[in-house]
Design an enzyme around this catalytic site. Structure first.
Site, short mmCIF file in Angstrom:
data_model
loop_
_atom_site.label_atom_id
_atom_site.label_comp_id
_atom_site.label_asym_id
_atom_site.label_seq_id
_atom_site.Cartn_x
_atom_site.Cartn_y
_atom_site.Cartn_z
N CYS A 1 39.57 42.03 47.90
CA CYS A 1 38.30 42.70 48.18
C CYS A 1 38.46 43.79 49.24
CB CYS A 1 37.25 41.69 48.63
SG CYS A 1 37.67 40.81 50.14
N ARG B 1 41.57 45.52 49.77
CA ARG B 1 42.70 46.44 49.56
C ARG B 1 43.16 46.43 48.11
NH1 ARG B 1 45.75 45.81 53.59
NH2 ARG B 1 44.38 44.35 54.67
N SER C 1 43.93 42.72 58.37
CA SER C 1 42.67 42.33 57.76
C SER C 1 41.49 42.74 58.62
CB SER C 1 42.62 40.81 57.55
OG SER C 1 43.64 40.39 56.67
N GLN D 1 43.08 33.61 53.96
CA GLN D 1 43.03 33.82 52.52
C GLN D 1 44.04 34.86 52.04
OE1 GLN D 1 39.13 34.64 51.02
NE2 GLN D 1 39.71 34.26 48.91
N LYS E 1 36.81 30.64 44.79
CA LYS E 1 37.38 30.46 46.14
C LYS E 1 36.44 30.99 47.22
CE LYS E 1 42.15 30.69 44.49
NZ LYS E 1 43.41 31.49 44.49
#
Length: 558
Positions: A154, A156, A213, A220, A298
């Site tokens: 979501c 990259r 991130s 994750q 997930k």
């Protein structure tokens, strides 16, 4: 990240410098360092707007870490694939100087991420996990791409490749991304970033460790990097170099999480989404808000868990099947989790104050017309229904935010949550960065030591040609009636002499830890042997690979 014009401003200590960036590409011939200040904030000034370029940490390399590219790189030489393939051979032949930075196979990453591209661009270029193997096959069918891997999340979309030539590899991959996504090359160039060799390695290790991130240390992303290796197994094109790179990245990511407290107190995208919802809800209304979660994969499961942890004890979950929802309900017995099928999504949304969307749908599931038809929410919630969309591609149509009764947030809006505790995050990042640096050195030393393999093979082949010719010459002089045992003795003698003569040079080309030779000494030995015996290893190996590529593609197209 590409720009058409403007100035790049770099902060260095107490001073800063502005480097005028022309419309030409900042390619490998660009001499000023673009690698000097990683993980400090760089800004790009364009038409009066200041945009963050990339984050840098201090380094002394003069290699470009993040290329600032323009349309000229991609549009140069578009005269047909055959002409491009033939000129590639000439390029390789004429680039003997500085061959290890320009001509040898390069590990590169071409990508767009949350730091360089908005979600409306990323969602168009994203590649569903089920399509990763096919993407690898298509990438490796390109003339200058030898190996490939795809990491699409979501936050990259990054394509890692082993390229036979840097500039041509960039051009081919960028054009492939444009063809796959429908996004024009010019638009991709405005948002992409390019990293080469050690810088690409360091970037992937930082990604796996959660340092790149939006949410520092999120767990994750490491699972997603593992998934790249799992999906690549047995796929032609997910070769040794790319496989080793991703496996070592997983090792680095695990080590950072084991030896630092970077994950303690950290949040995931899902928990940040829950925190954002709590921030946006009116005070004292969070405990009574009616919550709908669409998607029980997930991300959806994590959203549900964090909602329960924050005191939400009742929610409706819409999913294609009930199995996953039942499993979550069994795990979280203290909460009332009500399952509804997809067909009942609209009626569920009509009764919800907060809607979380986290599905893999490639088309919006909430459009302006359907949301406009929903009844107004209770005035106690500000009269607006809250949509928290953490899917890429987005599940909620952007124009829904134009409606008076709806308020929409996506993954890019989570920055408001993760900006908290900045100092603590930076301290944790510095601890993790030291480990990343060690792991990068280890990987690069191993990778560089493999540079001698082509020389070893060429030297053995060179010696074998001489041995075989001399043995044949000797046997022809001795006549046809020579007994087999004597022929074998001559053959064994010649083989023994060659092996003993090659033993010394071969030992000086190996980096197995048994000797105290440094990598630079080994590479010097390799260059010396290439010169002495005229092996010209690197160019010839690349030519062989490129010729094989061209022949393979010509067979497939015929």
């Amino acid at each position: 990240m590409a720009v058409a014009s403007g100035f790049a401003t770099t902060f260095a200590g107490d001073s800063f410098h502005s480097d005028n960036l022309s419309s030409t590409s900042c390619s490998s011939s660009f001499s000023p360092s673009v690698d000097c200040f990683r993980h400090q904030v760089r800004f790009f000034v364009n038409r009066g707007k200041i945009k963050p370029l990339v984050y840098w940490t201090k380094s002394h390399s003069l290699r470009p870490r993040c290329e600032v590219a323009s349309n000229s790189v991609v549009n140069n030489g578009e005269k047909g694939s055959k002409a491009s393939s033939l000129s590639a051979l000439e390029l390789l032949k004429t680039s003997a100087a500085d061959r290890y930075s320009k001509s040898s196979s390069s590990i590169m990453v071409i990508g767009l991420n949350i730091h360089t591209a908005p979600v409306e661009v990323r969602e168009k270029v994203s590649i569903p996990e089920a399509q990763w193997p096919q993407a690898i096959r298509e990438l490796c069918s390109l003339n200058h791409i030898e190996e490939a891997a795809v990491l699409s999340t979501c936050n990259r979309i990054e394509i890692y490749v082993v390229a036979l030539a840097q500039n041509r590899g960039i051009k081919e991959v960028t054009e492939w991304m444009s063809k796959f996504s429908g996004v024009p090359v010019t638009e991709l160039c405005q948002h992409r970033f390019l990293l080469y060799n050690q810088d690409a390695t360091q970037h992937l290790f930082e990604v796996a460790a959660g340092l790149d991130s939006l949410v520092l240390g999120e767990g994750q992303i490491l699972a997603q990097v593992k998934q790249v290796v799992k999906n690549g197994q047995g796929v032609p094109g997910f070769g040794r170099k790319i496989s080793e790179l991703f496996k070592h990245a997983i090792t680095a990511g695990k080590r950072v999480r084991t030896e630092t407290n970077i994950s303690s107190g950290s949040v995931s995208v899902s928990s940040a989404a829950v925190e954002l919802a709590l921030l946006k809800l009116p005070e004292y209304s969070s405990s009574t808000a009616r919550v709908l979660v669409v998607g029980a994969g997930k991300m959806g499961k994590l959203v549900i868990k964090h909602l329960v942890a924050k005191g939400c004890k009742k929610m409706v979950v819409v999913n294609r099947t009930e199995d996953r929802v039942a499993a979550i309900r069994e795990e979280l017995k203290d909460a009332e989790i009500i399952y509804k099928p997809l067909s009942g999504m609209s009626s569920c949304a009509a009764q919800a104050d907060v809607v979380f969307t986290c599905t893999a749908s490639e088309a919006p599931i909430f459009v302006k017309e359907s949301v406009q038809a929903l009844p107004d929410v209770n005035s106690g919630f500000g009269g607006q229904r809250l949509f928290i969309d953490i899917s890429v591609p987005r599940n909620v149509e952007p124009c829904v935010s134009e409606l008076k009764g709806a308020c929409v947030y996506n993954v890019d809006d989570l920055k408001e949550v993760v900006e908290a505790n900045k100092e603590d995050r930076l301290r944790k990042k510095m601890e993790a960065q030291a480990i990343i640096t060690e792991e990068v050195k280890q990987f690069e030393a191993r990778k560089d030591s493999l540079e001698t393999v082509p020389t070893i093979k060429k030297l053995r082949a060179y010696a074998e040609r001489i041995r075989a010719a001399e043995v044949d010459k000797c046997l022809s002089k001795m006549g046809d009636d020579l007994p087999k045992n004597k022929k074998k003795a001559i053959y064994d003698l010649s083989l023994g002499i060659v092996n003993k003569l090659l033993h010394g040079p071969m030992q000086h080309l190996k980096c197995d830890g048994a000797e105290n030779r440094t990598l630079s000494e080994i590479l010097e030995n390799m260059h010396a042997l290439n010169r002495i015996f005229g092996l010209d290893t690197e160019i010839s190996v690349l030519e062989e690979k490129l010729r094989a590529k061209i022949e393979q593609n010509q067979k497939q197209s015929s």
